[in-house]
Design a protein around this motif. Structure first.
Motif, short mmCIF file in Angstrom:
data_model
loop_
_atom_site.label_atom_id
_atom_site.label_comp_id
_atom_site.label_asym_id
_atom_site.label_seq_id
_atom_site.Cartn_x
_atom_site.Cartn_y
_atom_site.Cartn_z
N TYR A 90 0.82 -1.21 0.00
CA TYR A 90 0.00 0.00 0.00
C TYR A 90 0.86 1.26 0.00
O TYR A 90 0.66 2.17 -0.82
CB TYR A 90 -0.92 -0.02 1.22
CG TYR A 90 -1.50 1.33 1.57
CD1 TYR A 90 -2.43 1.96 0.75
CD2 TYR A 90 -1.10 1.98 2.74
CE1 TYR A 90 -2.95 3.20 1.08
CE2 TYR A 90 -1.62 3.22 3.08
CZ TYR A 90 -2.54 3.82 2.24
OH TYR A 90 -3.04 5.05 2.55
N LEU A 91 1.83 1.34 0.90
CA LEU A 91 2.66 2.54 1.00
C LEU A 91 3.49 2.76 -0.27
O LEU A 91 3.76 3.90 -0.65
CB LEU A 91 3.58 2.43 2.21
CG LEU A 91 2.90 2.38 3.58
CD1 LEU A 91 3.93 2.15 4.68
CD2 LEU A 91 2.11 3.65 3.84
N TYR A 94 2.19 5.20 -3.13
CA TYR A 94 2.41 6.65 -3.07
C TYR A 94 3.67 7.04 -3.84
O TYR A 94 3.66 7.96 -4.67
CB TYR A 94 2.54 7.10 -1.62
CG TYR A 94 1.25 7.09 -0.84
CD1 TYR A 94 0.39 8.18 -0.87
CD2 TYR A 94 0.90 6.00 -0.06
CE1 TYR A 94 -0.79 8.19 -0.14
CE2 TYR A 94 -0.28 5.99 0.67
CZ TYR A 94 -1.12 7.08 0.62
OH TYR A 94 -2.29 7.07 1.34
N SER A 140 5.34 13.29 -2.60
CA SER A 140 4.71 11.99 -2.33
C SER A 140 4.79 11.65 -0.84
O SER A 140 3.81 11.16 -0.26
CB SER A 140 5.37 10.89 -3.15
OG SER A 140 5.25 11.14 -4.53
N GLU A 141 5.94 11.87 -0.24
CA GLU A 141 6.08 11.59 1.19
C GLU A 141 5.14 12.46 2.02
O GLU A 141 4.56 12.01 3.01
CB GLU A 141 7.53 11.80 1.64
CG GLU A 141 8.46 10.68 1.26
CD GLU A 141 9.78 10.75 2.00
OE1 GLU A 141 10.45 9.71 2.11
OE2 GLU A 141 10.16 11.85 2.47
N LYS A 144 1.68 11.08 1.71
CA LYS A 144 1.59 9.84 2.50
C LYS A 144 1.45 10.12 3.99
O LYS A 144 0.92 9.30 4.74
CB LYS A 144 2.84 8.98 2.23
CG LYS A 144 2.86 7.64 2.94
CD LYS A 144 4.02 6.80 2.47
CE LYS A 144 5.35 7.37 2.92
NZ LYS A 144 5.55 7.20 4.39
N SER A 145 1.90 11.28 4.43
CA SER A 145 1.88 11.59 5.85
C SER A 145 0.51 11.98 6.38
O SER A 145 0.30 11.98 7.60
CB SER A 145 2.88 12.73 6.14
OG SER A 145 2.38 13.98 5.68
N GLY A 150 -2.78 8.93 7.36
CA GLY A 150 -1.35 9.12 7.23
C GLY A 150 -0.53 8.04 7.92
O GLY A 150 -0.93 7.46 8.93
#
Length: 527
Positions: A90-91, A94, A140-141, A144-145, A150
């Motif tokens: 999943y992660l 991103y 992107s990070e 994702k947060s 997040g």
């Protein structure tokens, strides 16, 4: 074969994380990944190169999650070894989408009126490609947060803690922008390799005019920045505050013993002994998350018993649960809370955790998950509900204290009440769930928050790593994993609000957009 190389590159990059600290391998792995991306021909290849790289990075970086399932009686322990790759899948999406966005951007810039989706990346100067990937990775990070609650654990920039003077740049640009800097260094290594061995691979950097100096610039920039920051005198940034005496307690109580009533007397004796005796000065005694197994607000006997270890001006800060009732008096939920207890046995403050752990403290899609036999990692039938957010408590003898419970400390830009800036942050945690790699990674991210905000952080954890961190990210003192003990320390001074503390992750996003803008302007000038 190319997918395997991308996966291995991600694994290599993760070895720069704690507790491995093999940061040179991270930069080499990133450079290899950039080289693989440049040889890709289609959007599909770019997406899956990004996905497999991120999958390898997260799989190794999140291996501690499997340990949490060994403490959960409602689900089999082997499920943890499935949960880690599933979460990594999943992660990875991103960062794969970020990599794909980088290709779309660079292709559109170079071929806006043609078949830009089929642009050949190997013909594009490496410095432009590196800048675009770095910028898109940072964005992107950041997404994702916060998206879907997040999960900002282990941003790529955390590897800079191995070179602390570089990591301190986070006080200006934030930790997500540090991830972009890591990719810039990897691009510089790739350019350097191409200069030294021009005949071994296809020419990746067209040396035309002034642009032939760009590889050297990319290499020199991080070194110069490191030197400037390392020698930068920040004493003018320090605040002038009173001495704050802390006692940080690490009881080293195994997770499986905490709720067992047979050990309650022994656990109480451990906390009492480690808290120490009264001193001529007031002390703030810090206990970890989940320090008591009773509901303090409904238990005056326990409050009275705990207050006996306090001198008249001492305060005890400890973690526990608070019940939530509806208008009819029926208990409907719980809060993961911090309580402040004085020497009279009165709870003078309470903070409720705002950023809860999905599948740990609440169950997303609980109705459907119950049909699959899934349960929360934290035992109990009630979900936790979040508090309002970061908060600071003011105390006469101790100044202002910001509170962050466990996982909350990993959320860059969201750990401080901006209108009531504290003198230091207390991060209480229960890292006994998280195996070998989880505790040092958690500590590393607390160090990044200290640098970003310019605030010291005191950490009290059940089994380690408890520590005192100064406002520059240095560890002043610590207790290792699986060792009972206490730290009797004085809080180091805080800085005046840093650039990041004033503007938050807007700075990281502006930094990322600037990298994209440089690429765009460079192309316009070339035309």
């Amino acid at each position: 074969m190319i997918w395997i190389l991308a996966f291995l590159s991600g694994l290599g990059a993760a070895f720069g994380l704690q507790p491995y600290n093999l940061w040179p391998l991270s930069f080499v792995a990133l450079a290899l990944w950039l080289a693989l991306l440049r040889q890709s021909k289609t959007n599909r290849q770019v997406f899956f190169l990004g996905w497999f790289f991120a999958f390898g990075y997260f799989w190794l970086g999140l291996d501690w999650i499997a340990q949490a399932f060994t403490h959960q009686a409602n689900m089999p322990s082997w499920l943890g070894f499935i949960a880690v790759p599933l979460l990594s899948c999943y992660l990875s999406c991103y960062l794969a989408l970020g990599t794909l966005a980088a290709r779309y951007f660079i292709a559109a810039v170079h071929s806006p009126f043609s078949a830009w989706k089929r642009a050949n990346l190997s013909t594009i100067p490496i410095w432009r490609w590196t800048l675009v990937v770095a910028g898109c990775w940072t964005i992107s990070e950041w997404i994702k947060s916060w998206l879907f609650a997040g999960f900002p654990w282990n941003p790529l920039g955390v590897i800079w803690l191995n070179l602390l003077p570089v990591a301190e740049i986070a006080r200006w640009i934030g930790s997500y922008a540090l991830s972009a800097m890591a990719i810039l260094v990897a691009g510089a290594l790739l350019s350097l390799y191409e200069i030294i061995f021009p005949n071994r691979t296809k020419r990746l950097f067209p040396a035309q005019g002034w642009s032939r100096f760009l590889p050297a610039i990319l290499i020199i920039m991080p070194i110069v920045a490191w030197t400037l920051i390392a020698g930068y005198d920040v004493r003018w940034l320090w605040s002038d505050k009173k001495l704050i005496h802390l006692v940080i307690v690490q009881p080293n109580i195994p997770q499986d013993e905490k709720a067992d009533t047979r050990y309650q007397a022994r656990h109480a004796a451990i906390f009492t002994r480690l808290s120490g005796k009264a001193e001529p000065y007031p002390r703030m005694i810090l206990w970890p998350e989940d320090a008591v197994q009773t509901y303090l607000e409904e238990d005056p006997f326990t409050r009275t018993h705990l207050s006996e270890i306090l001198a008249p001006r001492d305060l005890l800060l400890l973690g526990g649960d608070a019940l939530v009732s509806n208008d009819e008096g029926r208990i409907i939920a719980v809060r993961n809370s911090l309580f402040v207890l004085n020497a009279k046995g009165i709870l003078v403050k309470r903070y409720d955790k705002a950023n809860l752990v999905p599948f740990g403290e609440f169950m997303p899609f609980r109705h459907w998950a119950s049909y699959l036999g899934l349960a929360r990692l934290v035992p109990g039938d009630l979900d936790f509900i979040p508090g309002p957010g970061a908060e600071s408590f003011n105390f006469k003898d101790f100044g202002s204290v910001g509170i962050q419970i466990c996982y909350e400390i990993v959320f860059s830009g969201r750990v401080v009440d901006r209108f009531h800036r504290p003198d230091f942050i207390f991060n209480l945690s229960n890292d006994s769930w998280f195996g070998v790699s989880g505790p040092p990674q958690h500590l590393a991210q607390a160090r990044l928050r200290a640098i970003e905000e310019g605030l010291p952080i005191a950490r009290a954890t059940s089994t380690g790593i408890s520590a005192l961190i100064d406002a520059e990210g240095h560890i002043i003192d610590q207790l290792p994993v699986n060792r009972a003990g206490r730290l009797s320390v004085v809080v180091p001074p805080a800085m005046q609000p840093t650039f990041f503390a004033r503007y938050g992750n807007r700075i990281s996003l502006i930094f990322a957009m600037s990298l994209l803008l440089i690429t765009l302007l460079g192309r316009i000038k070339a035309r």
